[in-house]
Design an enzyme around this catalytic site. Structure first.
Site, mmCIF file in Angstrom:
data_model
loop_
_atom_site.group_PDB
_atom_site.id
_atom_site.type_symbol
_atom_site.label_atom_id
_atom_site.label_comp_id
_atom_site.label_asym_id
_atom_site.label_seq_id
_atom_site.Cartn_x
_atom_site.Cartn_y
_atom_site.Cartn_z
ATOM 1 N N ASN A 1 0.851 -1.203 0.000
ATOM 2 C CA ASN A 1 0.000 0.000 0.000
ATOM 3 C C ASN A 1 0.879 1.242 0.000
ATOM 4 O OD1 ASN A 1 -2.985 -0.762 0.424
ATOM 5 N ND2 ASN A 1 -1.871 -2.122 1.797
ATOM 6 N N HIS B 1 11.827 -1.179 3.301
ATOM 7 C CA HIS B 1 11.325 -0.320 2.210
ATOM 8 C C HIS B 1 12.367 0.752 1.923
ATOM 9 C CE1 HIS B 1 7.339 -2.076 2.401
ATOM 10 N NE2 HIS B 1 7.247 -1.787 3.682
HETATM 11 N N1 LIG Z 1 -0.616 2.167 4.217
HETATM 12 C C1 LIG Z 1 0.289 1.353 4.744
HETATM 13 O O1 LIG Z 1 1.453 1.668 4.842
HETATM 14 C C2 LIG Z 1 -0.111 0.023 5.244
HETATM 15 C C3 LIG Z 1 -1.350 -0.458 4.975
HETATM 16 N N2 LIG Z 1 -1.734 -1.667 5.441
HETATM 17 C C4 LIG Z 1 -3.083 -2.105 5.094
HETATM 18 O O2 LIG Z 1 -3.969 -1.701 6.139
HETATM 19 C C5 LIG Z 1 -5.030 -2.653 6.266
HETATM 20 C C6 LIG Z 1 -5.115 -3.178 7.699
HETATM 21 O O3 LIG Z 1 -3.883 -3.778 8.034
HETATM 22 P P1 LIG Z 1 -3.738 -4.759 9.310
HETATM 23 O O4 LIG Z 1 -4.458 -4.193 10.461
HETATM 24 O O5 LIG Z 1 -2.298 -5.057 9.422
HETATM 25 O O6 LIG Z 1 -4.518 -6.048 8.755
HETATM 26 P P2 LIG Z 1 -5.182 -7.242 9.599
HETATM 27 O O7 LIG Z 1 -5.351 -8.363 8.634
HETATM 28 O O8 LIG Z 1 -4.439 -7.484 10.849
HETATM 29 O O9 LIG Z 1 -6.629 -6.666 9.981
HETATM 30 C C7 LIG Z 1 -7.603 -6.339 9.038
HETATM 31 C C8 LIG Z 1 -8.970 -6.552 9.681
HETATM 32 O O10 LIG Z 1 -9.954 -5.977 8.823
HETATM 33 C C9 LIG Z 1 -11.028 -6.885 8.687
HETATM 34 N N3 LIG Z 1 -11.656 -6.633 7.378
HETATM 35 C C10 LIG Z 1 -11.121 -6.828 6.160
HETATM 36 N N4 LIG Z 1 -11.968 -6.423 5.211
HETATM 37 C C11 LIG Z 1 -13.070 -5.952 5.841
HETATM 38 C C12 LIG Z 1 -14.281 -5.369 5.389
HETATM 39 N N5 LIG Z 1 -14.545 -5.236 4.095
HETATM 40 N N6 LIG Z 1 -15.186 -4.970 6.325
HETATM 41 C C13 LIG Z 1 -14.925 -5.133 7.655
HETATM 42 N N7 LIG Z 1 -13.793 -5.670 8.128
HETATM 43 C C14 LIG Z 1 -12.875 -6.074 7.229
HETATM 44 C C15 LIG Z 1 -10.428 -8.279 8.824
HETATM 45 O O11 LIG Z 1 -11.392 -9.207 9.257
HETATM 46 C C16 LIG Z 1 -9.341 -8.023 9.860
HETATM 47 O O12 LIG Z 1 -9.810 -8.213 11.188
HETATM 48 C C17 LIG Z 1 -4.737 -3.748 5.224
HETATM 49 O O13 LIG Z 1 -5.422 -3.486 4.030
HETATM 50 C C18 LIG Z 1 -3.236 -3.610 5.000
HETATM 51 O O14 LIG Z 1 -2.843 -4.095 3.740
HETATM 52 C C19 LIG Z 1 -0.922 -2.415 6.237
HETATM 53 C C20 LIG Z 1 0.331 -1.968 6.539
HETATM 54 C C21 LIG Z 1 0.858 -0.751 6.001
HETATM 55 O O1 LIG Z 2 3.752 -2.686 6.494
HETATM 56 C C1 LIG Z 2 4.456 -2.728 5.486
HETATM 57 O O2 LIG Z 2 5.642 -3.120 5.455
HETATM 58 C C2 LIG Z 2 3.900 -2.217 4.215
HETATM 59 C C3 LIG Z 2 2.675 -2.852 3.871
HETATM 60 O O3 LIG Z 2 2.328 -3.916 4.314
HETATM 61 C C4 LIG Z 2 1.837 -2.140 2.919
HETATM 62 O O4 LIG Z 2 2.216 -1.053 2.463
HETATM 63 O O5 LIG Z 2 0.767 -2.656 2.589
#
Ligand SMILES: NC(=O)C1=CN([C@@H]2O[C@H](COP(=O)(O)OP(=O)(O)OC[C@H]3O[C@@H](n4cnc5c(N)ncnc54)[C@H](O)[C@@H]3O)[C@@H](O)[C@H]2O)C=CC1
Ligand SMILES: O=C([O-])CC(=O)C(=O)O
Length: 271
Positions: A192, A222
């Site tokens: 992301n 990264h």
């Molecule tokens: N912008 C960035 O730098 C980053 C973004 N992310 C993204 O942020 C999001 C959350 O990451 P995490 O908390 O680590 O993931 P996670 O997998 O630990 O938690 C995501 C939660 O959202 C729920 N979920 C998924 N889709 C849903 C929906 N449509 N409606 C309701 N609940 C839903 C899942 O059941 C899960 O409990 C992910 O999409 C991940 O790829 C993660 C890390 C870095």
């Molecule tokens: O947390 C990270 O290393 C980055 C990641 O997953 C994302 O950008 O989706």
């Protein structure tokens, strides 16, 4: 006090709630929601002071100032346009959804019309402040090189479609090289950050991404290189993975917390 609603009770949602529960900032978690009821219960039981209600986005947006999406790219489609229509600001973690130009234009348009803000935290990268400054002039190139342990890339659509056997990778291997637009679709839970970088700089088609599976690593690395009229910027973050989710780096929830603090705080530091 800022009233927040959280969609996604996983790693990031839990870290945000815990920070507010610990009194790190003056905000109220009004409501939480997750499509997985077990994750809602786990989050609720981890809180000491807060007692957020559990309700779907449709209902919570009638009561809150800011909707936090920390769920999935799919959730961005489901909740963000409706939240903006209800005049809620939004903070989005699954920024990769904005590789869909139509979605981005729609969301941006609603936010403008409703006078709302869309906050995109820096996530697991560093250097967006410099890139944003640099983008006031000409930028020649933006490159993201991401290295993760093979297990951190498991399940990515690109890995599945190309039948890449992650468990057979014994040394540092480039598994993807291409545009950010392709990277965020092929690795929606891994890069992301490439989407955020694209929106801050030269867009999804010009931002280059390389993804490396490296079995020697226990951190998510990264590296960003930007070249432009300002000169050259390089940044490298060696991220500790989040304890419960090896795909996500711990800096990502910390950046979400920092963004919330910035929204609340009168002092604004950085670009
Ligand atoms: N912008 C960035 O730098 C980053 C973004 N992310 C993204 O942020 C999001 C959350 O990451 P995490 O908390 O680590 O993931 P996670 O997998 O630990 O938690 C995501 C939660 O959202 C729920 N979920 C998924 N889709 C849903 C929906 N449509 N409606 C309701 N609940 C839903 C899942 O059941 C899960 O409990 C992910 O999409 C991940 O790829 C993660 C890390 C870095
Ligand atoms: O947390 C990270 O290393 C980055 C990641 O997953 C994302 O950008 O989706």
């Amino acid at each position: 006090m800022l009233k927040i609603g959280i969609i996604g009770c996983g790693t990031i949602g839990t870290c945000i709630c815990k920070a507010i529960d610990d009194g790190l900032m003056e905000a109220e978690v009004y409501a939480i929601y997750d499509r997985n009821a077990e994750n809602v219960e786990r989050l609720q039981s981890s809180l000491v002071n807060l007692q957020p209600a559990v309700m779907e986005a449709e209902e919570m947006i009638k009561h809150i100032d800011l909707l936090v999406e920390c769920a999935s790219q799919e959730a961005v489609y489901e909740v963000v346009p409706a939240a903006l229509h209800a005049r809620c600001d939004v903070m989005i973690m699954s920024v990769g959804a904005f590789a869909d130009e139509r979605l981005f234009k729609t969301v941006y348009g609603i936010a403008k019309e409703m006078n709302c803000k869309i906050y995109l935290p820096s996530g697991a990268i560093a250097g967006l402040d410099g890139l944003k400054s640099a983008a006031s002039e000409q930028i020649y190139s933006v490159t993201l090189t991401t290295q993760k342990p093979p297990a951190g890339l498991a399940g990515a659509p690109y890995v599945v479609q190309n039948k890449i056997k992650l468990d057979e990778i014994k040394s540092k291997t480039v598994i993807f090289e291409g545009k950010a637009s392709e990277a965020v679709k092929g690795f929606p839970a891994n890069v992301n950050v490439a989407a955020t970088l694209s929106l801050a700089g030269t867009g999804f088609e010009k931002t280059k991404v390389k993804i490396i599976a490296n079995p020697a690593l226990c951190r998510n690395i990264h590296e960003i290189t930007v070249e432009g009229a300002f000169g050259k910027l390089t940044s490298k973050v060696e991220n500790v993975p989040s304890p419960n989710n090896p795909k996500s780096s711990y800096l990502a929830p910390l950046s979400a917390i920092a963004t919330l603090k910035k929204i609340i705080d009168p002092l604004q530091i950085g670009t």
